[in-house]
Motif scaffolding. Structure first.
Motif, PDB file in Angstrom:
ATOM      1  N   LYS A 102       0.680  -1.299   0.072  1.00 30.71           N
ATOM      2  CA  LYS A 102       0.013   0.007   0.107  1.00 30.71           C
ATOM      3  C   LYS A 102       0.885   1.324   0.110  1.00 30.71           C
ATOM      4  O   LYS A 102       0.424   2.442  -0.657  1.00 30.71           O
ATOM      5  CB  LYS A 102      -0.891   0.042   1.227  1.00 30.71           C
ATOM      6  CG  LYS A 102      -1.979   1.047   1.163  1.00 30.71           C
ATOM      7  CD  LYS A 102      -3.087   0.582   2.037  1.00 30.71           C
ATOM      8  CE  LYS A 102      -4.479   1.463   2.105  1.00 30.71           C
ATOM      9  NZ  LYS A 102      -5.287   1.174   3.328  1.00 30.71           N
ATOM     10  N   GLN A 135      -0.220  -1.796  -7.323  1.00 34.15           N
ATOM     11  CA  GLN A 135      -1.223  -1.001  -7.789  1.00 34.15           C
ATOM     12  C   GLN A 135      -2.513  -1.878  -7.319  1.00 34.15           C
ATOM     13  O   GLN A 135      -3.651  -1.277  -7.591  1.00 34.15           O
ATOM     14  CB  GLN A 135      -1.014  -1.482  -9.399  1.00 34.15           C
ATOM     15  CG  GLN A 135       0.012  -0.924  -9.968  1.00 34.15           C
ATOM     16  CD  GLN A 135       0.095  -1.068 -11.460  1.00 34.15           C
ATOM     17  OE1 GLN A 135      -0.785  -0.641 -12.109  1.00 34.15           O
ATOM     18  NE2 GLN A 135       1.284  -1.696 -11.848  1.00 34.15           N
ATOM     19  N   TYR A 136      -2.644  -2.861  -6.456  1.00 34.47           N
ATOM     20  CA  TYR A 136      -3.861  -3.238  -5.995  1.00 34.47           C
ATOM     21  C   TYR A 136      -4.667  -2.589  -4.925  1.00 34.47           C
ATOM     22  O   TYR A 136      -4.223  -1.693  -4.259  1.00 34.47           O
ATOM     23  CB  TYR A 136      -3.321  -4.524  -5.230  1.00 34.47           C
ATOM     24  CG  TYR A 136      -3.065  -6.029  -5.615  1.00 34.47           C
ATOM     25  CD1 TYR A 136      -2.946  -6.068  -6.961  1.00 34.47           C
ATOM     26  CD2 TYR A 136      -2.842  -7.219  -5.151  1.00 34.47           C
ATOM     27  CE1 TYR A 136      -2.605  -7.262  -7.581  1.00 34.47           C
ATOM     28  CE2 TYR A 136      -2.683  -8.313  -5.710  1.00 34.47           C
ATOM     29  CZ  TYR A 136      -2.276  -8.304  -7.234  1.00 34.47           C
ATOM     30  OH  TYR A 136      -2.233  -9.542  -7.720  1.00 34.47           O
ATOM     31  N   SER A 137      -5.960  -2.557  -5.459  1.00 42.70           N
ATOM     32  CA  SER A 137      -6.902  -2.063  -4.415  1.00 42.70           C
ATOM     33  C   SER A 137      -7.089  -2.980  -3.188  1.00 42.70           C
ATOM     34  O   SER A 137      -6.450  -3.889  -3.134  1.00 42.70           O
ATOM     35  CB  SER A 137      -8.273  -1.974  -5.126  1.00 42.70           C
ATOM     36  OG  SER A 137      -8.689  -3.524  -5.423  1.00 42.70           O
ATOM     37  N   GLU A 138      -7.642  -2.328  -2.291  1.00 45.25           N
ATOM     38  CA  GLU A 138      -7.753  -3.003  -0.761  1.00 45.25           C
ATOM     39  C   GLU A 138      -8.483  -4.366  -1.103  1.00 45.25           C
ATOM     40  O   GLU A 138      -8.326  -5.415  -0.759  1.00 45.25           O
ATOM     41  CB  GLU A 138      -8.772  -2.071   0.077  1.00 45.25           C
ATOM     42  CG  GLU A 138      -8.922  -2.422   1.154  1.00 45.25           C
ATOM     43  CD  GLU A 138      -7.585  -2.401   2.030  1.00 45.25           C
ATOM     44  OE1 GLU A 138      -7.435  -3.191   2.959  1.00 45.25           O
ATOM     45  OE2 GLU A 138      -6.888  -1.437   1.805  1.00 45.25           O
ATOM     46  N   GLU A 139      -9.567  -4.267  -2.187  1.00 41.63           N
ATOM     47  CA  GLU A 139     -10.209  -5.625  -2.340  1.00 41.63           C
ATOM     48  C   GLU A 139      -9.310  -6.554  -3.186  1.00 41.63           C
ATOM     49  O   GLU A 139      -9.206  -7.932  -2.531  1.00 41.63           O
ATOM     50  CB  GLU A 139     -11.247  -5.431  -3.272  1.00 41.63           C
ATOM     51  CG  GLU A 139     -12.051  -6.806  -3.614  1.00 41.63           C
ATOM     52  CD  GLU A 139     -13.064  -6.543  -4.964  1.00 41.63           C
ATOM     53  OE1 GLU A 139     -14.111  -7.215  -4.901  1.00 41.63           O
ATOM     54  OE2 GLU A 139     -12.884  -5.584  -5.689  1.00 41.63           O
ATOM     55  N   GLU A 195     -10.572  -7.967 -12.801  1.00 42.09           N
ATOM     56  CA  GLU A 195     -11.492  -7.934 -11.767  1.00 42.09           C
ATOM     57  C   GLU A 195     -12.089  -9.343 -11.293  1.00 42.09           C
ATOM     58  O   GLU A 195     -12.459  -9.712 -10.327  1.00 42.09           O
ATOM     59  CB  GLU A 195     -12.569  -6.752 -12.318  1.00 42.09           C
ATOM     60  CG  GLU A 195     -11.846  -5.551 -12.327  1.00 42.09           C
ATOM     61  CD  GLU A 195     -11.210  -5.197 -11.011  1.00 42.09           C
ATOM     62  OE1 GLU A 195     -11.744  -5.287  -9.939  1.00 42.09           O
ATOM     63  OE2 GLU A 195     -10.106  -4.135 -11.165  1.00 42.09           O
TER      64      GLU A 195
END
Length: 223
Positions: A11, A157-161, A187
């Protein structure tokens, strides 16, 4: 108990913290299955591994094996093994090809990737290039079944999900492979991996392993 890395490193780029995590009975069963089947696979495919090593060495300069840093469970990195399917300058040329990705989302995939050798196209089509990862399974870095291990630059580059896919041990095969591989968008792959991380069991792993043979033979989404 297992000493593992905190996925939060992705993050903010900071060094991961270490936390103590308990090993569940489900994890123990999965590890036993991995050791049993991986040992059988090594015994069965050793002649094929020797043959592929020889062909790679004869057809293009460079080592037969390719080692690459990947991100495993809880964000801990490890060195993943593959048969080399690209020319030796492939990593240096990757950045110039990112805009031509044939797959939406974070993961780069290109159907006509100019870095892939002629023999590389064949072994990638039938997932032969992944066979050396059985050694990663025996070592404990990977499982036979689980989310595919990502590159560190992808994880940043990952989102929290998306970081939820790091809750499972990465695998040689998984729901993504038996559902179309690179034809499946990023996704959708994330949702599959998160669902697997929450619900996996020995019976699901056996089913995915059985379906993998059909997926490999069809070569759908393999490039």
């Amino acid at each position: 108990m297992v000493l593992a890395m905190d996925p939060g490193f992705a993050k903010n780029g900071a060094a991961p913290s270490q936390t103590v995590r308990k090993t569940s009975a489900r994890d123990v069963m999965k590890r036993m299955l991995d050791l049993a089947f991986a040992s059988i696979v090594v015994a069965l495919v050793s002649p094929l591994i020797i043959a592929v090593v020889a062909i790679i060495k004869i057809t293009s300069p460079g080592p037969a094996f390719f080692r690459q840093t990947r991100v495993g469970r809880h964000g801990e990195t490890f060195e993943m093994l593959k048969f080399r399917s690209m020319y030796i300058d492939a990593e240096a040329r990757r950045a110039a090809l990112l805009e031509g990705s044939d797959r939406s989302g974070v993961c780069f995939k290109q159907k006509s990737d100019p870095r892939v050798t002629p023999i590389g196209r064949f072994i990638r089509r039938y997932s032969i290039d992944e066979l050396p990862q059985v050694l990663n399974v025996l070592k404990g870095d990977m499982s036979l079944v689980g989310p595919r291990p990502a590159l560190p630059e992808e994880v940043t580059q990952y989102s929290e999900e998306a970081r939820g896919r790091l809750e499972a041990v990465p695998g040689m095969t998984g729901l993504w492979q038996v559902s179309g591989r690179a034809d499946v968008g990023f996704e959708r792959m994330v949702k599959m991996d998160i669902a697997y991380a929450k619900t996996h069991n020995v019976f699901l792993d056996l089913l995915i392993m059985a379906l993998t043979f059909r997926a490999v033979l069809s070569a759908r989404g393999a490039y």
